[in-house]
Design an enzyme around this catalytic site. Structure first.
Site, PDB file in Angstrom:
ATOM      1  N   ALA A  69     -81.001  58.793  -2.515  1.00  0.00           N
ATOM      2  CA  ALA A  69     -82.391  58.539  -2.143  1.00  0.00           C
ATOM      3  C   ALA A  69     -82.643  59.192  -0.791  1.00  0.00           C
ATOM      4  O   ALA A  69     -82.590  58.541   0.251  1.00  0.00           O
ATOM      5  CB  ALA A  69     -82.647  57.031  -2.084  1.00  0.00           C
ATOM      6  N   GLU A  70     -82.905  60.487  -0.815  1.00  0.00           N
ATOM      7  CA  GLU A  70     -82.974  61.249   0.441  1.00  0.00           C
ATOM      8  C   GLU A  70     -84.071  60.744   1.373  1.00  0.00           C
ATOM      9  O   GLU A  70     -83.887  60.691   2.586  1.00  0.00           O
ATOM     10  CB  GLU A  70     -83.174  62.739   0.148  1.00  0.00           C
ATOM     11  CG  GLU A  70     -81.927  63.461  -0.341  1.00  0.00           C
ATOM     12  CD  GLU A  70     -81.607  63.179  -1.804  1.00  0.00           C
ATOM     13  OE1 GLU A  70     -82.458  62.587  -2.507  1.00  0.00           O
ATOM     14  OE2 GLU A  70     -80.513  63.559  -2.258  1.00  0.00           O
TER      15      GLU A  70
ATOM     16  N   HIS B  78     -78.514  74.321  -4.153  1.00  0.00           N
ATOM     17  CA  HIS B  78     -77.288  74.082  -3.398  1.00  0.00           C
ATOM     18  C   HIS B  78     -77.085  75.156  -2.328  1.00  0.00           C
ATOM     19  O   HIS B  78     -76.454  74.910  -1.314  1.00  0.00           O
ATOM     20  CB  HIS B  78     -76.075  74.050  -4.324  1.00  0.00           C
ATOM     21  CG  HIS B  78     -76.047  72.849  -5.218  1.00  0.00           C
ATOM     22  ND1 HIS B  78     -76.899  72.698  -6.278  1.00  0.00           N
ATOM     23  CD2 HIS B  78     -75.296  71.729  -5.191  1.00  0.00           C
ATOM     24  CE1 HIS B  78     -76.662  71.540  -6.879  1.00  0.00           C
ATOM     25  NE2 HIS B  78     -75.700  70.921  -6.233  1.00  0.00           N
TER      26      HIS B  78
ATOM     27  N   GLU C 246     -74.875  60.399   1.031  1.00  0.00           N
ATOM     28  CA  GLU C 246     -74.346  60.317  -0.327  1.00  0.00           C
ATOM     29  C   GLU C 246     -72.868  60.722  -0.333  1.00  0.00           C
ATOM     30  O   GLU C 246     -72.530  61.832   0.082  1.00  0.00           O
ATOM     31  CB  GLU C 246     -75.172  61.222  -1.243  1.00  0.00           C
ATOM     32  CG  GLU C 246     -76.622  60.740  -1.353  1.00  0.00           C
ATOM     33  CD  GLU C 246     -77.586  61.811  -1.844  1.00  0.00           C
ATOM     34  OE1 GLU C 246     -77.147  62.881  -2.278  1.00  0.00           O
ATOM     35  OE2 GLU C 246     -78.811  61.554  -1.782  1.00  0.00           O
TER      36      GLU C 246
END
Lengths: 341, 326
Positions: free
Chosen positions: B59-60, B129, B29
């Site tokens: 879209a991991e 994160h 990404e």
């Protein structure tokens, strides 16, 4: 009886008999597997393809040997059709050292480099993004390889399906997505799982061609796949095929199938058997004789018997085998190997 | 020799790889046009083209699944997960597919895949994160996990990861990205995966750490040594899996005391595994119970209190002192 030299959808008589032979092999091979499972020679979970043979034979006849397939866990038949050695498949079902993955993959994970089988997969829809990667590589390397990715109607409900179709379409990758809609994702009827009636709208959502195919008609499956494969090989991107079929047996060997009636099953078996439909058509077209069917059946039965005998006589993998192939350098796995006292 | 941040060192490594091996592909990404959230891939798309350095949708699962397909085909994909916390969307692809494919296929298909992901606290981010997720993946046989603490190692370990035939998860700590510069050779070199290193020699107690906690451990060692309280040896793991048990055991057998430090939560963490290694190999040399200094068993500490809850030099000093008590 005079044998016609006519062709069906471009398929020669030899090819058609080959397809018949393969469907019979799938059927007899799996009947034999079920028998061996019941005898306790095969353990764990085993998902039979019986009833869906026309899908595998029809679609894989449209592929080249160099093309790749990725499948779900209902993949024994597909592996056979793609050209894997029946002995290596049966031995894998038995968990033997002579299996295609030395007994480490089992029923749900068939592999062959030569035949281009890049695994079945026990995780529903996990193979779809991987198929996208394989197709990406072929495109990057300027090869004209096509990837056929098989999955069930249940996989359509997974996020990976959507992620994979979007990428394949975005990058115009040479994939044919083949949804074997056998009406049930394990015990859930497809109409209770899908918010849409069929996959045409899903194909449209990802801007790729889609087609609904009668999965009990091997010729129809062949024609649809051939079209999609040519489309992919020309660099025009993926296609989504919804192939409507029915599994005659339970989801796995352990499935009591409370979710459907015995009458429904019987109706499909007696009126929509893909082998029966194929034979009837060949006879009507004058392309084959009952004697040839019987001969194919005998051959298939013989191959299945031979595979089972080979598997039964094969050695178990050694204990040491568990600790190899974990990584290329297996030293850390080997550190903690079980020592026999 | 150039003095680079970890970001510059990683960027240089990626450029070298793209330059000398056409099989190497970088995607994820925002890694292309934008050069990555932290600019690790800055300039690479311009230099090597969109075919080899490209952006993916968010879209991991597909990013990692695609990378696996590319890797089994013989290419060398480097997939970036924008933040390690997002890797859980690809958990199945990493654990059940990438890590187990070689075993499941009886050695037929190996997955030479590198996954890069940033993580780490003390940067005022909330969970997702900052999450330290290495323990989740360490429980998976078949994947290597590498966590560098400085620019030199980051570059060398990345080169080693790309050369490695098995899947490697390279976790890059956010706070280390730009916190300091170091001399880094501009040429290709590797730092071996699976090898820990003694970064500071000492004789009374061993502190075992990795990632951002290496600096914390070194600071604690400095404090105790300047006050003449203790001579502290610091072992940096660099690789979490497979773990270099020999280096840990050699040091603890020498000092007889051990403190394990990590930023991740305590229960079932990497520290628990290190303590087990010490128990197995050093039990009779131990003079005191092994101490663990970790974050608490909560979701990642919120920004206002994270500096208190993520291990500090002071907390490591206290733990070391406990091992020194009579």
């Amino acid at each position: 009886m005079a044998i016609s030299n006519a062709t069906l959808t471009g398929l020669t008589r030899t090819q058609l008999l080959c397809m018949h032979n393969m469907m019979l092999l799938m059927r007899r091979f799996e009947e034999k597997s079920a028998e061996e499972y019941t005898r306790g020679k095969i353990g764990g979970f085993m998902h039979l393809y019986i009833g869906q043979e026309a899908v595998g034979v029809g679609s894989i006849t449209a592929l080249r040997t160099s093309d790749k397939i990725l499948c779900s866990y209902r993949e024994h038949g597909l592996a056979l059709a793609k050209g894997m050695d029946p002995r290596a498949i049966m031995a894998e079902l038995f968990g033997k050292a002579t299996g295609c993955s030395k007994g480490k993959g089992g029923s749900m994970h068939m592999w062959s480099n030569e035949a281009g089988v890049l695994g079945g997969n026990a995780i529903v829809a996990a193979q779809l993004p991987i198929a996208v990667g394989v197709a990406f590589s072929a495109q990057y390397l300027r090869q004209d390889t096509v990837v056929a990715c098989f999955f069930g109607d249940g996989a359509v409900d997974e996020g990976a399906f959507h992620e994979a179709l979007n990428l394949a379409s975005l990058w115009k990758l040479p994939v044919v997505f083949i949804c074997e809609n056998n009406q049930y994702s394990m015990g859930m009827a497809v109409e209770k799982a899908w918010a849409v009636e069929n996959l045409l709208s899903r194909a449209a959502a990802y801007n790729m061609p889609g087609e609904i195919v009668d999965g009990m008609d091997a010729i129809a499956v062949y024609a649809a796949t051939k079209h999609a494969v040519e489309h992919a090989r020309r660099g025009e991107g993926p296609t989504l095929l919804e192939v409507k079929t029915y599994r005659f047996r339970g989801h796995s060997m352990a499935d009591p199938a409370y979710y459907r009636t015995r009458e429904e099953e019987q109706c499909w078996r007696s009126t929509r058997d893909p082998i029966g439909i194929f034979e009837k058509m060949l006879l009507e077209e004058g392309l084959a004789t009952q004697a040839e069917f019987d001969e194919n059946d005998a051959k298939a039965t013989q191959v299945a018997e031979d595979a089972a005998q080979f598997a039964d006589n094969s050695p178990d993998p050694s204990l040491e085998e568990l600790y190899t192939d974990v990584m290329v350098d297996d030293s850390s796995a080997l550190t903690y190997r079980y020592e026999r006292k | 020799m150039p003095r680079w941040t970890m970001i510059e060192a990683l960027n240089n490594a990626l450029a070298l790889e793209l330059e000398h091996d056409r099989r190497v592909l970088i995607f994820g990404e925002d890694v292309g046009k934008n050069g990555g959230v932290f600019r690790v891939t800055e300039g690479l798309q311009n230099r090597f083209g969109e075919e080899r350095v490209f952006d993916t949708p968010l879209a991991e699962s597909a990013i990692i699944g695609t990378a696996i397909g590319i890797a089994v085909y013989g290419l060398r994909p480097i997939a970036e997960i924008q933040f390690a916390g997002f890797s859980l969307l690809a958990f199945n692809q990493i654990v059940s597919q990438a890590a187990h494919m070689r075993s499941r296929s009886g050695g037929l298909y190996t997955v030479p895949l590198v996954i890069r992901a940033v993580f780490g606290g003390n940067v005022r981010s909330h969970e997702m994160h900052s999450d330290n997720i290495e323990g989740l993946f360490m429980h998976t046989p078949g994947i290597k996990i590498v966590i560098p603490s400085n620019p030199y190692d980051a570059k060398g370990l990345l080169h080693a990861a790309i050369a490695d035939p098995d899947p490697v998860l390279l976790l890059e700590h956010m706070r280390l990205y730009r916190s300091f510069r170091q001399e880094v050779p501009a040429e290709y070199y590797t730092v071996p995966i699976g090898k820990a290193v003694v970064v500071h020699e000492g004789s009374d107690v061993t502190v075992i750490a990795y990632g951002a906690m290496v600096a914390v451990a070194l600071e604690a060692a400095k404090q105790l040594e300047s006050s003449d309280e203790a001579s502290v040896e610091v072992v940096e793991l660099r690789t979490i899996a497979p773990m270099d048990e020999q280096t840990i055991a050699d040091s603890v057998n020498k000092t007889g005391r051990a403190v394990v430090v990590h930023e991740a939560a305590r229960t079932g963490g990497v520290g628990a595994e290190i303590v087990a290694v010490i128990n197995q190999h050093c039990l009779y040399a131990l003079l005191k119970p092994v101490e663990r200094v970790t974050s608490p068993d909560t979701p990642f500490p919120i920004p206002t209190v994270e500096d208190l809850l993520i291990p500090t030099p002071g907390r490591v000093v206290n733990a070391i002192r406990r091992t020194l008590e009579a």
